[in-house]
Design an enzyme around this catalytic site. Structure first.
Site, PDB file in Angstrom:
ATOM      1  N   SER A 125       0.826  -1.464  -0.348  1.00  0.00           N
ATOM      2  CA  SER A 125      -0.157   0.010  -0.356  1.00  0.00           C
ATOM      3  C   SER A 125       0.677   1.033   0.330  1.00  0.00           C
ATOM      4  O   SER A 125       2.003   1.012   0.698  1.00  0.00           O
ATOM      5  CB  SER A 125      -1.001  -0.046   1.418  1.00  0.00           C
ATOM      6  OG  SER A 125      -1.433   0.797   1.278  1.00  0.00           O
ATOM      7  N   TYR A 150      -2.312  -1.386  10.960  1.00  0.00           N
ATOM      8  CA  TYR A 150      -2.566  -2.130   9.594  1.00  0.00           C
ATOM      9  C   TYR A 150      -1.468  -1.922   9.330  1.00  0.00           C
ATOM     10  O   TYR A 150      -0.832  -2.019   8.447  1.00  0.00           O
ATOM     11  CB  TYR A 150      -3.681  -1.425   9.248  1.00  0.00           C
ATOM     12  CG  TYR A 150      -3.492  -1.545   7.560  1.00  0.00           C
ATOM     13  CD1 TYR A 150      -3.890  -2.694   7.070  1.00  0.00           C
ATOM     14  CD2 TYR A 150      -3.380  -0.934   6.152  1.00  0.00           C
ATOM     15  CE1 TYR A 150      -4.108  -3.541   5.347  1.00  0.00           C
ATOM     16  CE2 TYR A 150      -3.814  -1.076   5.387  1.00  0.00           C
ATOM     17  CZ  TYR A 150      -4.127  -2.195   4.759  1.00  0.00           C
ATOM     18  OH  TYR A 150      -3.665  -1.942   3.307  1.00  0.00           O
ATOM     19  N   LYS A 154       1.875  -3.626   6.781  1.00  0.00           N
ATOM     20  CA  LYS A 154       2.100  -3.754   5.499  1.00  0.00           C
ATOM     21  C   LYS A 154       3.867  -3.730   5.624  1.00  0.00           C
ATOM     22  O   LYS A 154       4.545  -4.313   4.301  1.00  0.00           O
ATOM     23  CB  LYS A 154       1.660  -2.333   4.450  1.00  0.00           C
ATOM     24  CG  LYS A 154       0.229  -3.235   3.932  1.00  0.00           C
ATOM     25  CD  LYS A 154       0.207  -3.783   3.263  1.00  0.00           C
ATOM     26  CE  LYS A 154      -1.519  -4.773   3.027  1.00  0.00           C
ATOM     27  NZ  LYS A 154      -2.007  -6.093   2.927  1.00  0.00           N
TER      28      LYS A 154
HETATM   29  P1  NAD Z   1     -10.875  -7.349   1.261  1.00  0.00           P
HETATM   30  O1  NAD Z   1     -11.066  -6.894   2.427  1.00  0.00           O
HETATM   31  O2  NAD Z   1     -12.083  -6.678  -0.077  1.00  0.00           O
HETATM   32  O3  NAD Z   1      -9.935  -8.157   1.350  1.00  0.00           O
HETATM   33  C1  NAD Z   1      -9.464  -9.414   1.193  1.00  0.00           C
HETATM   34  C2  NAD Z   1      -9.620 -10.878   2.141  1.00  0.00           C
HETATM   35  O4  NAD Z   1      -8.964 -11.589   2.488  1.00  0.00           O
HETATM   36  C3  NAD Z   1     -11.165 -10.402   2.610  1.00  0.00           C
HETATM   37  O5  NAD Z   1     -12.389 -11.787   1.423  1.00  0.00           O
HETATM   38  C4  NAD Z   1     -11.526 -11.618   3.430  1.00  0.00           C
HETATM   39  O6  NAD Z   1     -12.333 -12.808   4.178  1.00  0.00           O
HETATM   40  C5  NAD Z   1      -9.568 -12.450   3.250  1.00  0.00           C
HETATM   41  N1  NAD Z   1      -9.087 -13.004   4.744  1.00  0.00           N
HETATM   42  C6  NAD Z   1      -8.745 -11.821   5.675  1.00  0.00           C
HETATM   43  N2  NAD Z   1      -7.518 -13.045   6.458  1.00  0.00           N
HETATM   44  C7  NAD Z   1      -7.884 -13.924   6.510  1.00  0.00           C
HETATM   45  C8  NAD Z   1      -7.551 -14.911   6.895  1.00  0.00           C
HETATM   46  N3  NAD Z   1      -6.481 -14.842   7.585  1.00  0.00           N
HETATM   47  N4  NAD Z   1      -7.606 -16.182   5.802  1.00  0.00           N
HETATM   48  C9  NAD Z   1      -7.954 -16.465   4.933  1.00  0.00           C
HETATM   49  N5  NAD Z   1      -8.907 -15.008   3.972  1.00  0.00           N
HETATM   50  C10 NAD Z   1      -8.481 -13.712   4.821  1.00  0.00           C
HETATM   51  O7  NAD Z   1      -9.682  -6.032   0.801  1.00  0.00           O
HETATM   52  P2  NAD Z   1      -9.378  -5.467  -0.413  1.00  0.00           P
HETATM   53  O8  NAD Z   1      -9.745  -3.897  -0.506  1.00  0.00           O
HETATM   54  O9  NAD Z   1      -9.447  -6.246  -1.498  1.00  0.00           O
HETATM   55  O10 NAD Z   1      -8.106  -5.958  -0.225  1.00  0.00           O
HETATM   56  C11 NAD Z   1      -7.115  -6.531  -0.503  1.00  0.00           C
HETATM   57  C12 NAD Z   1      -5.570  -6.572  -0.268  1.00  0.00           C
HETATM   58  O11 NAD Z   1      -4.946  -5.167  -0.411  1.00  0.00           O
HETATM   59  C13 NAD Z   1      -5.330  -6.226   1.701  1.00  0.00           C
HETATM   60  O12 NAD Z   1      -3.431  -7.156   1.677  1.00  0.00           O
HETATM   61  C14 NAD Z   1      -5.103  -5.139   1.486  1.00  0.00           C
HETATM   62  O13 NAD Z   1      -4.198  -4.367   2.646  1.00  0.00           O
HETATM   63  C15 NAD Z   1      -4.758  -4.638   0.883  1.00  0.00           C
HETATM   64  N6  NAD Z   1      -5.041  -2.980   0.032  1.00  0.00           N
HETATM   65  C16 NAD Z   1      -5.805  -2.318  -0.181  1.00  0.00           C
HETATM   66  C17 NAD Z   1      -6.453  -0.968  -0.725  1.00  0.00           C
HETATM   67  C18 NAD Z   1      -7.746  -1.255  -0.431  1.00  0.00           C
HETATM   68  O14 NAD Z   1      -8.088   0.318  -0.621  1.00  0.00           O
HETATM   69  N7  NAD Z   1      -8.880  -1.289  -0.262  1.00  0.00           N
HETATM   70  C19 NAD Z   1      -5.530  -0.563  -0.723  1.00  0.00           C
HETATM   71  C20 NAD Z   1      -4.319  -0.164  -0.657  1.00  0.00           C
HETATM   72  C21 NAD Z   1      -4.134  -2.397   0.097  1.00  0.00           C
HETATM   73  N1  UFG Z   2     -12.894  11.590   3.204  1.00  0.00           N
HETATM   74  C1  UFG Z   2     -13.998  12.092   4.063  1.00  0.00           C
HETATM   75  N2  UFG Z   2     -15.096  11.437   4.879  1.00  0.00           N
HETATM   76  C2  UFG Z   2     -15.323  10.295   4.620  1.00  0.00           C
HETATM   77  C3  UFG Z   2     -14.526   9.201   4.251  1.00  0.00           C
HETATM   78  C4  UFG Z   2     -13.317   9.596   4.027  1.00  0.00           C
HETATM   79  O1  UFG Z   2     -14.022  13.697   4.065  1.00  0.00           O
HETATM   80  O2  UFG Z   2     -16.317  10.184   5.378  1.00  0.00           O
HETATM   81  C5  UFG Z   2     -11.560  11.531   3.000  1.00  0.00           C
HETATM   82  C6  UFG Z   2     -10.937  11.556   3.664  1.00  0.00           C
HETATM   83  O3  UFG Z   2     -10.520  12.413   4.186  1.00  0.00           O
HETATM   84  C7  UFG Z   2      -9.749  11.337   2.489  1.00  0.00           C
HETATM   85  C8  UFG Z   2      -9.933  10.921   1.697  1.00  0.00           C
HETATM   86  O4  UFG Z   2     -11.719  10.947   1.354  1.00  0.00           O
HETATM   87  O5  UFG Z   2      -9.204  12.797   2.630  1.00  0.00           O
HETATM   88  C9  UFG Z   2     -10.041   9.687   1.282  1.00  0.00           C
HETATM   89  O6  UFG Z   2     -10.541   9.043   2.757  1.00  0.00           O
HETATM   90  P1  UFG Z   2     -10.384   7.154   2.427  1.00  0.00           P
HETATM   91  O7  UFG Z   2     -10.838   6.432   3.743  1.00  0.00           O
HETATM   92  O8  UFG Z   2     -11.104   6.451   1.246  1.00  0.00           O
HETATM   93  O9  UFG Z   2      -8.908   6.647   1.166  1.00  0.00           O
HETATM   94  P2  UFG Z   2      -7.653   6.928   2.254  1.00  0.00           P
HETATM   95  O10 UFG Z   2      -6.655   7.209   1.394  1.00  0.00           O
HETATM   96  O11 UFG Z   2      -7.489   7.545   4.204  1.00  0.00           O
HETATM   97  O12 UFG Z   2      -6.681   5.214   2.655  1.00  0.00           O
HETATM   98  C10 UFG Z   2      -7.483   4.271   2.093  1.00  0.00           C
HETATM   99  C11 UFG Z   2      -7.322   2.491   2.831  1.00  0.00           C
HETATM  100  C12 UFG Z   2      -6.255   2.383   2.879  1.00  0.00           C
HETATM  101  C13 UFG Z   2      -4.612   3.113   1.980  1.00  0.00           C
HETATM  102  C14 UFG Z   2      -5.014   4.129   1.374  1.00  0.00           C
HETATM  103  C15 UFG Z   2      -4.086   4.072   0.291  1.00  0.00           C
HETATM  104  O13 UFG Z   2      -8.048   3.525   3.785  1.00  0.00           O
HETATM  105  O14 UFG Z   2      -6.245   1.472   3.785  1.00  0.00           O
HETATM  106  O15 UFG Z   2      -6.188   3.939   0.968  1.00  0.00           O
HETATM  107  O16 UFG Z   2      -3.584   2.612   0.081  1.00  0.00           O
HETATM  108  F1  UFG Z   2      -3.781   2.763   3.098  1.00  0.00           F
END
Ligand code: NAD
Ligand code: UFG
Length: 342
Positions: A125, A150, A154
């Protein structure tokens, strides 16, 4: 060729499974459904015409993790999405995040080593950069201290992977995602936030559909174009396609080094207000929103330098913000229809 996708019923994982199947790979999903639904497996089948193999296992348990490799002896590579990902929740339950995210990775790597699987793509991330001193962020930009447990999982996971690559025959590509949003154009899969969403886009679409009363914008006094924070939003389908490209690069032995990192973003920064404007345009609705205080731990602005991924990986994000918001809205409408029927 068989690919194990951990977290494959989750948001990004499910979109990646679709792209992998459409590129001709055979997929095995391992997921414990802690943040997703088994119905996603059928939805993937409806999109691609192929129902992926699904193993319901908790990867944080070494025996359950290994059982997948015992059952499927010909796995060629792993794409590891499985993790807990809610930043605020991780501050309240740090041990659960370290236990789940770190144990899962260690169990997976141990089983891969035991069963001779040598390739892994890892979900990292842009959170590892914190608030960078210079923008856009390059892969060589120094990582900062994590702002949440969290984020720290990573960072630690990247370190474990890099050490493991150095120690043996493992190959890894770590992909640092910026802000993934949107949904599949079929509106059959998308993000399924449990409870009140933390993230901006699901909060916007849930407000528009009437599930939430009003979006609160966290701060309008940042040093940005309109005072609201700026992020690099990327369409989840573009992100999913990057995983297929990364996997192919590893399997075809095209890595410059066995440990590689790529930023996955569009290179464009959009403010919260710009995201809302795009939503209002594509949905032809007015969103109910108001300003409130800054959210603790939020950074002001971040966007990716995409040159390295564009040149070296040969991948470029193609979908614009309006397409991201349109697909997110179509998904919310589809979910609403589904809930009405149930
Ligand atoms: P998500 O929660 O939709 O998907 C993660 C999946 O992993 C879920 O289906 C959950 O059930 C499964 N899981 C969690 N722990 C587990 C375990 N111990 N065993 C088996 N399955 C397990 O999340 P996502 O948004 O699809 O994110 C996928 C990956 O990308 C994650 O590693 C997350 O940290 C990373 N990531 C997400 C974002 C974002 O904004 N969505 C940003 C940066 C990185
Ligand atoms: N925001 C609002 N109101 C809300 C939700 C979000 O104003 O109800 C704003 C936040 O302050 C931020 C922007 O919208 O400025 C984006 O917020 P998100 O929560 O959607 O995303 P972040 O950038 O804070 O974080 C996300 C994931 C993290 C990840 C990061 C980078 O939640 O897990 O992107 O990938 F690490």
């Amino acid at each position: 060729m068989k690919i194990l996708v951990t977290g494959g019923t989750g948001y990004i994982g499910s979109h990646t499974v679709v792209e992998l199947q459409q590129a001709g790979y055979e997929v095995i999903i391992a997921d414990n459904l802690i943040n997703s639904e088994a119905s996603v497996v059928d939805a993937i089948g409806r999109i691609t015409g192929i129902i992926p193999v699904f193993e319901e296992v908790d990867l944080a348990d070494p025996g359950q993790a290994d059982s997948v490799f015992q059952k499927h002896t010909d796995i060629k590579a792993v794409i590891h999405f499985a993790a807990l990902k809610a930043v605020g929740d991780s501050v309240e339950r740090p041990l659960e995040y370290y236990r789940n995210n770190i144990f899962s990775l260690i169990n997976l790597l141990s089983s891969m080593s035991r069963h001779g699987v040598k390739h892994i793509v890892f979900s990292s991330s842009c959170t590892v950069y914190g608030q960078p001193d210079t923008l856009p962020v390059k892969e060589s930009t120094a990582r900062k201290d994590a702002e949440s447990p969290y984020g720290n999982t990573k960072k630690i996971a990247e370190d474990i992977l890099e050490d493991e690559v150095r120690a043996g025959s493992l190959r890894c590509i770590a992909l640092r995602y910026f802000n993934p949003i949107g949904a599949h154009p079929t509106a059959m899969i998308g993000e399924l936030p449990l409870g009140v969403p933390d993230n901006l886009v699901p909060y916007i679409t849930q407000t528009a559909i009437g599930k939430r009363e009003r979006l609160m914008i966290f701060g309008n006094d940042y040093e940005t174009k309109d005072g609201t924070p700026v992020r690099d939003y990327i369409h989840v389908v573009d992100l999913a396609q990057a995983h297929v490209v990364a996997l192919k690069r590893m399997l075809e032995d095209k890595q410059i080094s066995p440990w590689e990192i790529f930023n996955l973003g569009t290179g464009n920064g959009f403010s919260v207000l710009e995201v809302i404007n795009s939503f209002e345009k594509v949905s032809d609705m007015k969103l109910n929103y108001a300003f409130t205080d800054r959210r603790q731990g939020d950074i002001e602005k971040v966007w990716a330098d995409t040159e390295y991924a564009n040149q070296e990986l040969g991948w470029k994000a193609e979908r614009d913000l309006d397409e991201m918001m349109r697909s997110a809205w179509d998904w919310e409408l589809a979910l609403n229809d589904r809930n009405k029927k149930n």
